[in-house]
Design a protein around this motif. Structure first.
Motif, mmCIF file in Angstrom:
data_model
loop_
_atom_site.group_PDB
_atom_site.id
_atom_site.type_symbol
_atom_site.label_atom_id
_atom_site.label_comp_id
_atom_site.label_asym_id
_atom_site.label_seq_id
_atom_site.Cartn_x
_atom_site.Cartn_y
_atom_site.Cartn_z
ATOM 1 N N ILE A 1 50.639 -29.137 19.280
ATOM 2 C CA ILE A 1 51.104 -28.764 17.941
ATOM 3 C C ILE A 1 52.048 -29.844 17.424
ATOM 4 O O ILE A 1 53.035 -30.189 18.075
ATOM 5 N N GLY A 2 51.694 -30.398 16.268
ATOM 6 C CA GLY A 2 52.492 -31.449 15.655
ATOM 7 C C GLY A 2 53.144 -30.972 14.374
ATOM 8 O O GLY A 2 52.642 -30.063 13.705
ATOM 9 N N LEU A 3 54.259 -31.585 14.024
ATOM 10 C CA LEU A 3 55.023 -31.198 12.840
ATOM 11 C C LEU A 3 55.340 -32.423 11.988
ATOM 12 O O LEU A 3 55.659 -33.490 12.514
ATOM 13 N N GLY B 1 51.011 -33.704 6.618
ATOM 14 C CA GLY B 1 52.180 -32.859 6.395
ATOM 15 C C GLY B 1 52.040 -31.483 7.014
ATOM 16 O O GLY B 1 51.000 -31.118 7.567
ATOM 17 N N GLY B 2 53.109 -30.708 6.924
ATOM 18 C CA GLY B 2 53.113 -29.354 7.458
ATOM 19 C C GLY B 2 53.118 -29.322 8.974
ATOM 20 O O GLY B 2 53.567 -30.254 9.647
ATOM 21 N N SER B 3 52.594 -28.242 9.514
ATOM 22 C CA SER B 3 52.454 -28.080 10.963
ATOM 23 C C SER B 3 50.988 -27.823 11.258
ATOM 24 O O SER B 3 50.267 -27.248 10.442
ATOM 25 N N PRO C 1 45.637 -27.285 10.008
ATOM 26 C CA PRO C 1 46.896 -26.656 9.605
ATOM 27 C C PRO C 1 47.187 -25.381 10.399
ATOM 28 O O PRO C 1 46.292 -24.585 10.686
ATOM 29 N N LEU C 2 48.448 -25.199 10.755
ATOM 30 C CA LEU C 2 48.916 -24.008 11.460
ATOM 31 C C LEU C 2 50.263 -23.609 10.868
ATOM 32 O O LEU C 2 51.312 -24.065 11.322
ATOM 33 N N LYS D 1 56.373 -29.760 4.086
ATOM 34 C CA LYS D 1 55.134 -29.060 3.796
ATOM 35 C C LYS D 1 54.016 -29.984 3.300
ATOM 36 O O LYS D 1 52.850 -29.629 3.361
ATOM 37 N N VAL D 2 54.395 -31.146 2.817
ATOM 38 C CA VAL D 2 53.384 -32.073 2.321
ATOM 39 C C VAL D 2 53.452 -33.379 3.092
ATOM 40 O O VAL D 2 54.461 -33.722 3.695
#
Length: 309
Positions: free
Chosen positions: A28-30, A163-165, A178-179, A303-304
Protein backbone atom coordinates in the motif's frame (compact mmCIF):
# COMPACT_ATOMS: atom_id res chain seq x y z
CA UNK A 1 3.31 27.78 -22.20
CA UNK A 2 5.32 30.06 -19.92
CA UNK A 3 4.99 30.65 -17.04
CA UNK A 4 4.25 27.09 -15.92
CA UNK A 5 4.23 25.49 -12.47
CA UNK A 6 4.14 21.72 -11.94
CA UNK A 7 3.46 20.41 -8.46
CA UNK A 8 4.18 16.77 -7.51
CA UNK A 9 3.32 15.17 -4.14
CA UNK A 10 5.73 13.18 -2.01
CA UNK A 11 5.26 9.45 -1.52
CA UNK A 12 5.53 6.75 1.12
CA UNK A 13 5.27 2.97 1.17
CA UNK A 14 3.03 2.01 4.08
CA UNK A 15 3.56 -1.75 3.78
CA UNK A 16 4.87 -4.37 1.38
CA UNK A 17 8.58 -3.66 1.70
CA UNK A 18 10.69 -5.78 -0.69
CA UNK A 19 7.59 -7.76 -1.74
CA UNK A 20 6.64 -5.07 -4.26
CA UNK A 21 9.94 -5.69 -6.02
CA UNK A 22 8.53 -9.02 -7.24
CA UNK A 23 6.01 -9.70 -9.97
CA UNK A 24 2.54 -9.72 -8.40
CA UNK A 25 3.86 -8.57 -5.02
CA UNK A 26 1.56 -6.05 -3.36
CA UNK A 27 1.86 -3.16 -0.95
CA UNK A 28 0.00 0.00 0.00
CA UNK A 29 1.46 3.30 -1.15
CA UNK A 30 0.51 6.86 -0.20
CA UNK A 31 0.90 10.23 -1.87
CA UNK A 32 1.92 12.76 0.77
CA UNK A 33 0.94 16.42 1.03
CA UNK A 34 4.51 17.71 0.67
CA UNK A 35 5.30 18.88 -2.83
CA UNK A 36 8.18 19.23 -5.24
CA UNK A 37 7.61 22.08 -7.65
CA UNK A 38 9.04 22.65 -11.10
CA UNK A 39 8.49 26.18 -12.34
CA UNK A 40 9.34 27.70 -15.71
CA UNK A 41 9.60 31.46 -16.25
CA UNK A 42 10.89 33.63 -19.05
CA UNK A 43 14.55 34.58 -18.97
CA UNK A 44 17.00 36.17 -21.44
CA UNK A 45 19.05 32.96 -21.43
CA UNK A 46 18.37 29.35 -20.54
CA UNK A 47 19.16 28.26 -16.99
CA UNK A 48 18.09 25.37 -14.79
CA UNK A 49 18.54 25.40 -11.04
CA UNK A 50 17.77 22.90 -8.30
CA UNK A 51 16.92 23.67 -4.68
CA UNK A 52 17.61 20.50 -2.68
CA UNK A 53 17.51 20.93 1.08
CA UNK A 54 19.97 23.76 1.75
CA UNK A 55 21.88 23.20 -1.51
CA UNK A 56 21.35 25.33 -4.61
CA UNK A 57 22.85 24.27 -7.95
CA UNK A 58 22.69 25.94 -11.33
CA UNK A 59 23.06 24.33 -14.76
CA UNK A 60 23.46 25.59 -18.28
CA UNK A 61 22.36 23.56 -21.27
CA UNK A 62 25.90 22.17 -21.48
CA UNK A 63 26.32 21.23 -17.79
CA UNK A 64 22.99 19.44 -17.30
CA UNK A 65 24.87 16.21 -18.08
CA UNK A 66 26.38 16.53 -14.58
CA UNK A 67 23.00 15.65 -13.05
CA UNK A 68 22.16 11.95 -13.68
CA UNK A 69 18.39 12.43 -13.38
CA UNK A 70 18.23 15.38 -15.78
CA UNK A 71 20.64 13.79 -18.22
CA UNK A 72 18.74 10.51 -18.05
CA UNK A 73 15.52 12.32 -18.97
CA UNK A 74 17.26 13.93 -21.96
CA UNK A 75 18.43 10.53 -23.18
CA UNK A 76 15.04 8.90 -22.58
CA UNK A 77 13.23 11.50 -24.69
CA UNK A 78 16.11 11.78 -27.18
CA UNK A 79 16.51 15.52 -26.65
CA UNK A 80 19.81 15.72 -28.50
CA UNK A 81 20.14 19.51 -28.33
CA UNK A 82 19.38 19.76 -24.63
CA UNK A 83 16.57 21.33 -22.65
CA UNK A 84 17.20 24.75 -24.18
CA UNK A 85 15.76 23.38 -27.43
CA UNK A 86 12.42 23.07 -25.61
CA UNK A 87 12.71 26.28 -23.59
CA UNK A 88 15.27 28.56 -25.34
CA UNK A 89 14.59 31.59 -23.14
CA UNK A 90 13.55 30.29 -19.75
CA UNK A 91 14.73 29.63 -16.23
CA UNK A 92 13.59 26.30 -14.81
CA UNK A 93 13.58 25.82 -11.04
CA UNK A 94 13.16 22.41 -9.38
CA UNK A 95 12.43 22.90 -5.69
CA UNK A 96 12.30 19.88 -3.35
CA UNK A 97 12.83 21.72 -0.06
CA UNK A 98 9.51 20.45 1.34
CA UNK A 99 11.06 16.96 1.33
CA UNK A 100 13.57 18.09 3.96
CA UNK A 101 13.44 19.22 7.57
CA UNK A 102 16.36 21.20 8.96
CA UNK A 103 18.52 20.01 6.10
CA UNK A 104 17.68 16.32 6.62
CA UNK A 105 15.80 14.25 4.03
CA UNK A 106 12.44 13.03 5.33
CA UNK A 107 12.50 9.86 3.22
CA UNK A 108 9.50 10.85 1.10
CA UNK A 109 10.72 9.91 -2.36
CA UNK A 110 12.14 13.15 -3.73
CA UNK A 111 13.94 11.49 -6.65
CA UNK A 112 10.73 9.83 -7.87
CA UNK A 113 8.83 13.12 -7.55
CA UNK A 114 11.60 14.81 -9.54
CA UNK A 115 11.31 12.19 -12.30
CA UNK A 116 7.57 12.83 -12.48
CA UNK A 117 8.00 16.61 -12.61
CA UNK A 118 10.61 16.49 -15.37
CA UNK A 119 8.45 14.08 -17.38
CA UNK A 120 5.40 16.32 -17.07
CA UNK A 121 7.42 19.36 -18.15
CA UNK A 122 8.85 17.67 -21.24
CA UNK A 123 5.52 16.20 -22.35
CA UNK A 124 3.86 19.58 -21.78
CA UNK A 125 6.49 21.28 -23.95
CA UNK A 126 5.81 18.80 -26.75
CA UNK A 127 2.00 18.60 -26.61
CA UNK A 128 1.21 22.10 -25.23
CA UNK A 129 -1.13 20.60 -22.62
CA UNK A 130 -0.96 18.85 -19.26
CA UNK A 131 -0.26 15.18 -20.09
CA UNK A 132 -2.26 12.16 -18.96
CA UNK A 133 -1.26 10.36 -15.78
CA UNK A 134 -0.82 7.12 -17.72
CA UNK A 135 1.71 8.69 -20.09
CA UNK A 136 3.57 10.38 -17.27
CA UNK A 137 3.77 7.16 -15.24
CA UNK A 138 5.12 5.17 -18.19
CA UNK A 139 7.92 7.63 -18.96
CA UNK A 140 8.75 8.67 -15.38
CA UNK A 141 8.98 5.01 -14.33
CA UNK A 142 11.54 4.31 -17.07
CA UNK A 143 13.57 7.41 -16.18
CA UNK A 144 13.57 6.67 -12.46
CA UNK A 145 14.42 3.00 -12.89
CA UNK A 146 17.39 3.99 -15.04
CA UNK A 147 18.42 6.47 -12.36
CA UNK A 148 18.28 3.64 -9.78
CA UNK A 149 20.21 1.23 -12.01
CA UNK A 150 17.07 -0.81 -12.60
CA UNK A 151 16.45 -1.56 -8.93
CA UNK A 152 13.26 0.39 -8.23
CA UNK A 153 9.78 -1.10 -7.97
CA UNK A 154 8.08 2.10 -9.12
CA UNK A 155 5.64 2.47 -6.22
CA UNK A 156 7.07 5.91 -5.48
CA UNK A 157 6.58 7.08 -9.06
CA UNK A 158 3.04 5.68 -9.03
CA UNK A 159 2.06 7.47 -5.81
CA UNK A 160 3.49 10.80 -6.94
CA UNK A 161 1.77 10.45 -10.32
CA UNK A 162 -1.71 9.26 -9.36
CA UNK A 163 -2.03 10.64 -5.82
CA UNK A 164 -4.17 9.38 -2.97
CA UNK A 165 -3.67 5.95 -1.45
CA UNK A 166 -3.67 2.68 -3.31
CA UNK A 167 -2.55 -0.89 -3.77
CA UNK A 168 0.66 -1.14 -5.76
CA UNK A 169 1.33 -4.40 -7.58
CA UNK A 170 4.91 -4.96 -8.68
CA UNK A 171 6.22 -6.19 -12.02
CA UNK A 172 7.87 -4.98 -15.20
CA UNK A 173 4.65 -3.05 -15.83
CA UNK A 174 3.35 -2.32 -12.30
CA UNK A 175 -0.15 -1.16 -11.45
CA UNK A 176 -1.65 1.18 -8.86
CA UNK A 177 -5.29 0.72 -7.80
CA UNK A 178 -6.96 3.40 -5.62
CA UNK A 179 -7.72 2.40 -2.02
CA UNK A 180 -9.52 5.15 -0.09
CA UNK A 181 -8.61 5.07 3.60
CA UNK A 182 -10.96 5.88 6.51
CA UNK A 183 -10.84 9.59 7.50
CA UNK A 184 -8.94 8.84 10.72
CA UNK A 185 -6.13 7.35 8.66
CA UNK A 186 -5.87 10.25 6.21
CA UNK A 187 -3.25 11.96 8.38
CA UNK A 188 -0.39 10.68 10.48
CA UNK A 189 2.95 11.68 11.91
CA UNK A 190 6.49 11.18 10.68
CA UNK A 191 8.80 10.55 13.63
CA UNK A 192 12.45 11.49 13.51
CA UNK A 193 14.69 8.44 13.59
CA UNK A 194 18.41 8.31 14.40
CA UNK A 195 18.78 5.40 11.96
CA UNK A 196 19.95 5.74 8.35
CA UNK A 197 19.12 3.45 5.44
CA UNK A 198 20.43 2.90 1.94
CA UNK A 199 17.79 1.52 -0.42
CA UNK A 200 20.28 0.16 -2.95
CA UNK A 201 22.21 -1.74 -0.26
CA UNK A 202 18.96 -3.07 1.20
CA UNK A 203 17.85 -4.43 -2.18
CA UNK A 204 21.21 -6.14 -2.61
CA UNK A 205 20.86 -7.74 0.83
CA UNK A 206 17.33 -8.85 -0.07
CA UNK A 207 18.52 -10.57 -3.26
CA UNK A 208 21.26 -12.36 -1.31
CA UNK A 209 18.67 -13.49 1.26
CA UNK A 210 16.44 -14.95 -1.46
CA UNK A 211 19.40 -16.93 -2.80
CA UNK A 212 20.22 -18.25 0.69
CA UNK A 213 16.73 -19.02 1.94
CA UNK A 214 14.23 -19.14 -0.94
CA UNK A 215 11.61 -21.10 1.03
CA UNK A 216 11.62 -18.66 3.95
CA UNK A 217 11.31 -15.79 1.49
CA UNK A 218 8.34 -17.44 -0.21
CA UNK A 219 6.66 -17.81 3.17
CA UNK A 220 7.27 -14.21 4.22
CA UNK A 221 6.16 -12.92 0.83
CA UNK A 222 2.91 -14.90 0.97
CA UNK A 223 2.19 -13.58 4.47
CA UNK A 224 2.81 -10.01 3.35
CA UNK A 225 0.52 -10.32 0.32
CA UNK A 226 -2.18 -11.86 2.54
CA UNK A 227 -1.96 -9.06 5.11
CA UNK A 228 -2.13 -6.39 2.41
CA UNK A 229 -5.28 -8.03 1.05
CA UNK A 230 -6.78 -8.07 4.54
CA UNK A 231 -6.07 -4.36 4.87
CA UNK A 232 -7.94 -3.64 1.65
CA UNK A 233 -11.03 -5.32 3.15
CA UNK A 234 -10.80 -3.70 6.60
CA UNK A 235 -14.12 -2.21 7.67
CA UNK A 236 -12.84 -0.03 10.52
CA UNK A 237 -9.75 1.98 11.37
CA UNK A 238 -9.00 -0.38 14.27
CA UNK A 239 -9.13 -3.40 11.97
CA UNK A 240 -6.86 -1.66 9.47
CA UNK A 241 -4.36 -0.75 12.20
CA UNK A 242 -4.39 -4.28 13.56
CA UNK A 243 -3.34 -5.63 10.16
CA UNK A 244 -0.75 -2.85 9.90
CA UNK A 245 0.71 -3.91 13.26
CA UNK A 246 1.06 -7.45 11.95
CA UNK A 247 2.74 -6.03 8.86
CA UNK A 248 5.17 -4.19 11.14
CA UNK A 249 6.06 -7.42 12.96
CA UNK A 250 6.53 -9.20 9.62
CA UNK A 251 8.78 -6.36 8.48
CA UNK A 252 10.91 -6.78 11.59
CA UNK A 253 11.28 -10.51 10.89
CA UNK A 254 12.28 -9.83 7.30
CA UNK A 255 14.65 -7.06 8.35
CA UNK A 256 16.39 -9.38 10.79
CA UNK A 257 16.83 -11.97 8.03
CA UNK A 258 18.43 -9.33 5.80
CA UNK A 259 20.43 -7.77 8.63
CA UNK A 260 18.68 -4.49 7.74
CA UNK A 261 16.85 -3.65 11.00
CA UNK A 262 13.20 -2.63 10.69
CA UNK A 263 12.66 -2.32 14.44
CA UNK A 264 11.70 1.02 15.93
CA UNK A 265 14.84 2.36 17.67
CA UNK A 266 14.52 1.86 21.42
CA UNK A 267 14.97 5.55 22.23
CA UNK A 268 12.06 6.39 19.93
CA UNK A 269 9.70 3.67 21.18
CA UNK A 270 10.49 4.60 24.80
CA UNK A 271 9.14 8.10 24.17
CA UNK A 272 5.88 6.75 22.72
CA UNK A 273 5.27 3.40 24.50
CA UNK A 274 1.55 3.11 23.70
CA UNK A 275 1.63 4.25 20.06
CA UNK A 276 1.84 1.99 17.01
CA UNK A 277 4.96 3.08 15.16
CA UNK A 278 5.92 1.39 11.91
CA UNK A 279 9.12 1.50 9.93
CA UNK A 280 8.35 2.17 6.26
CA UNK A 281 10.52 1.33 3.31
CA UNK A 282 13.98 -0.17 3.63
CA UNK A 283 15.34 -0.26 7.18
CA UNK A 284 14.07 1.96 9.98
CA UNK A 285 14.99 5.45 8.82
CA UNK A 286 11.37 6.42 8.07
CA UNK A 287 8.96 5.93 10.97
CA UNK A 288 5.27 6.79 10.98
CA UNK A 289 2.58 6.76 13.65
CA UNK A 290 -1.19 6.95 13.23
CA UNK A 291 -2.49 8.97 16.16
CA UNK A 292 -4.64 12.02 16.86
CA UNK A 293 -2.08 13.96 18.83
CA UNK A 294 1.06 15.68 17.67
CA UNK A 295 4.16 13.53 17.31
CA UNK A 296 6.97 14.58 15.02
CA UNK A 297 6.05 15.98 11.61
CA UNK A 298 2.35 16.01 10.77
CA UNK A 299 1.58 14.66 7.29
CA UNK A 300 -1.57 14.22 5.24
CA UNK A 301 -2.41 12.12 2.23
CA UNK A 302 -2.47 14.15 -0.96
CA UNK A 303 -5.70 13.28 -2.74
CA UNK A 304 -4.39 14.25 -6.15
CA UNK A 305 -1.21 13.48 -8.04
CA UNK A 306 0.75 16.00 -10.10
CA UNK A 307 -0.88 19.22 -11.26
CA UNK A 308 -0.05 21.78 -13.96
CA UNK A 309 -0.98 25.42 -13.81
Amino acid sequence: MIPLTISVPANLLLCGEYVILTKGGTGIGLAIDRHLTLSIHRSPVFMLRTLIGTTVKGYTNETIIEDPMLYGAMLHFNISKGFSSLWPQAIITIDSREFFSQGKKLGLGSSAACAVAITVAILFAVTKKCPSKHDVFTHALAIHRKFQNGKGSGYDVACSTFGGSGVFTGGEIPTFSPLPLPPFLSSFHLIDSPARANTSSAITAWKEFIARQPRLWDTLRAQSVFLTKQMTHAQTALEFLDHLKRHALLGIQLGNALNIPATVPSQVQANFPDILIKACGAGNETLIAFCKHGLGTHLRISKVGFTCR
